[in-house]
Write a protein that holds these residues in place. Structure first.
Motif, PDB file in Angstrom:
ATOM      1  N   ARG A  60       2.318 -23.882  79.206  1.00  0.00           N
ATOM      2  CA  ARG A  60       1.598 -22.726  78.627  1.00  0.00           C
ATOM      3  C   ARG A  60       1.604 -21.512  79.561  1.00  0.00           C
ATOM      4  O   ARG A  60       0.566 -20.934  79.857  1.00  0.00           O
ATOM      5  N   ILE A  61       2.791 -21.111  80.008  1.00  0.00           N
ATOM      6  CA  ILE A  61       2.871 -19.950  80.898  1.00  0.00           C
ATOM      7  C   ILE A  61       2.581 -18.649  80.160  1.00  0.00           C
ATOM      8  O   ILE A  61       2.206 -17.651  80.767  1.00  0.00           O
ATOM      9  N   LEU A  62       2.759 -18.676  78.837  1.00  0.00           N
ATOM     10  CA  LEU A  62       2.380 -17.544  77.980  1.00  0.00           C
ATOM     11  C   LEU A  62       2.029 -18.112  76.618  1.00  0.00           C
ATOM     12  O   LEU A  62       2.780 -18.916  76.060  1.00  0.00           O
ATOM     13  N   LYS A  63       0.881 -17.687  76.082  1.00  0.00           N
ATOM     14  CA  LYS A  63       0.409 -18.213  74.810  1.00  0.00           C
ATOM     15  C   LYS A  63       0.229 -17.088  73.799  1.00  0.00           C
ATOM     16  O   LYS A  63      -0.131 -15.966  74.149  1.00  0.00           O
ATOM     17  N   MET A  64       0.458 -17.418  72.535  1.00  0.00           N
ATOM     18  CA  MET A  64       0.372 -16.423  71.475  1.00  0.00           C
ATOM     19  C   MET A  64      -1.007 -15.782  71.402  1.00  0.00           C
ATOM     20  O   MET A  64      -1.132 -14.583  71.143  1.00  0.00           O
ATOM     21  N   ASN A  65      -2.054 -16.558  71.655  1.00  0.00           N
ATOM     22  CA  ASN A  65      -3.392 -15.984  71.521  1.00  0.00           C
ATOM     23  C   ASN A  65      -3.721 -14.999  72.639  1.00  0.00           C
ATOM     24  O   ASN A  65      -4.787 -14.388  72.635  1.00  0.00           O
ATOM     25  N   ASN A  66      -2.802 -14.847  73.599  1.00  0.00           N
ATOM     26  CA  ASN A  66      -2.960 -13.805  74.619  1.00  0.00           C
ATOM     27  C   ASN A  66      -2.095 -12.587  74.341  1.00  0.00           C
ATOM     28  O   ASN A  66      -2.010 -11.679  75.179  1.00  0.00           O
ATOM     29  N   ILE A  67      -1.434 -12.572  73.183  1.00  0.00           N
ATOM     30  CA  ILE A  67      -0.590 -11.442  72.780  1.00  0.00           C
ATOM     31  C   ILE A  67      -1.170 -10.885  71.492  1.00  0.00           C
ATOM     32  O   ILE A  67      -1.066 -11.506  70.430  1.00  0.00           O
ATOM     33  N   SER A  68      -1.784  -9.727  71.561  1.00  0.00           N
ATOM     34  CA  SER A  68      -2.579  -9.220  70.440  1.00  0.00           C
ATOM     35  C   SER A  68      -1.770  -9.034  69.162  1.00  0.00           C
ATOM     36  O   SER A  68      -2.295  -9.208  68.059  1.00  0.00           O
TER      37      SER A  68
END
Length: 308
Positions: A60-68
């Motif tokens: 989880r180095i980048l997750k969708m819920n952190n991309i508005s």
């Protein structure tokens, strides 16, 4: 006599695809797509190794819920280091027209393992230029420090230049911003390397869900081409795996030693999303041409990176 350690293929468990391969901070890194139905592609994982054989997963180095702005399907990442930071380009939302929100985004982190955060709060490229769907980014920094972002689907490939900040686009010297460079038979998945002053541009051909997915290449004297197709270098082997494509490249520093990291579908699988990440040697002939890659189950021998 000790048996030589080899990576085996696939090199790590799980369904993953579209791997980008890098060397960061003295380690090999692979950044793939989590291969699942689009609505389940909501995060990115990464993997690192000191020798190409033993791989460690970072979740989880980048997750969708952190991309508005991302609502559906993250895939095809391409990270790069610049000015002490790590910039991570990715596709999201699988937009089908200019009326939809999505395209290519950019995230940033202080570390190669993340966590990455959305850098600009919106897509970096969100429109169809020259018919290219804004997907499958691949970032490349030339020897002179110029930064190029290659991308495209739907049979069209564009390249843009990035500013020093890595999160905005600049025009080329001729005033053009989105430069189309589509080679013959291009479908998606661009990738660039440089060797002996020549630019080797590679891309995926065929449909990603079918057995004929493959990789071809061109050689040019400029990072913007013209790119005239030479031939295929990666394709299915009906005794090993099908659908071999969408790859990244590792060059061992200060050598002419090359590895291709790619996804393929095991012969036992019929689900289009059942793809695995593999690695094999890639050889460049004396005349500069790339030798077609042999798909293997064995993978590659351990190759530690030299210290210092």
């Amino acid at each position: 006599m000790n048996e030589i350690k080899r990576s085996g293929n696939p090199i790590f468990p799980g369904w993953y695809a579209d791997p980008e391969a890098r060397i960061f901070e003295g380690k090999y890194w692979i950044y793939p797509t989590y291969s699942a139905p689009y609505d389940e592609q909501t995060y990115f994982d990464a993997f690192y190794s000191e020798d190409l054989v033993a791989w460690t997963k970072v979740e989880r180095i980048l997750k969708m819920n952190n991309i508005s702005w991302a609502k559906r399907a993250l895939w095809a990442p391409s990270p790069i280091e610049k000015n002490g930071k790590y910039y991570y380009y990715f596709a999201a939302n699988d937009i089908q027209s200019n009326d939809e929100l999505g395209g290519i985004g950019v995230a940033v982190s202080d570390r190669p393992e993340g966590p990455f955060v959305d850098a600009i709060g919106k897509p970096l490229i969100d429109q169809f230029y020259h018919g290219a769907q804004p997907i499958d980014p691949h970032v490349y920094i030339d020897d002179d420090g110029s930064v190029y972002l290659y991308y495209g689907g739907w049979g069209h490939c564009n390249v843009v230049r990035l500013n020093e900040d890595m999160i905005s686009i600049r025009a080329f010297d001729d005033g053009e911003t989105f430069k189309e460079i589509t080679p013959e038979l291009f479908v998606e998945g661009p990738c660039m390397i440089k060797r002996n002053g020549l630019y080797y541009f590679m891309w995926a051909e065929g449909g990603w869900g079918g057995p004929d997915y493959s990789v071809a290449y061109a050689i040019a004297e400029s990072p913007v081409g013209p790119f005239n197709r030479v031939g295929k270098i990666l394709q299915q082997n009906k005794d090993v795996a099908t659908s071999a494509g969408h790859h990244g490249i590792i060059q061992v520093p200060d050598t002419d030693e090359w590895y291709i990291v790619y996804h393929r579908r095991p012969l036992s699988e019929t689900d289009a999303n059942h793809r695995v990440v593999c690695i094999d040697r890639m050889y460049i002939e004396e005349d500069g041409r790339i030798r077609p890659v042999q798909l293997t189950f064995e993978g590659v021998a351990a190759r530690p990176l030299k210290e210092g």
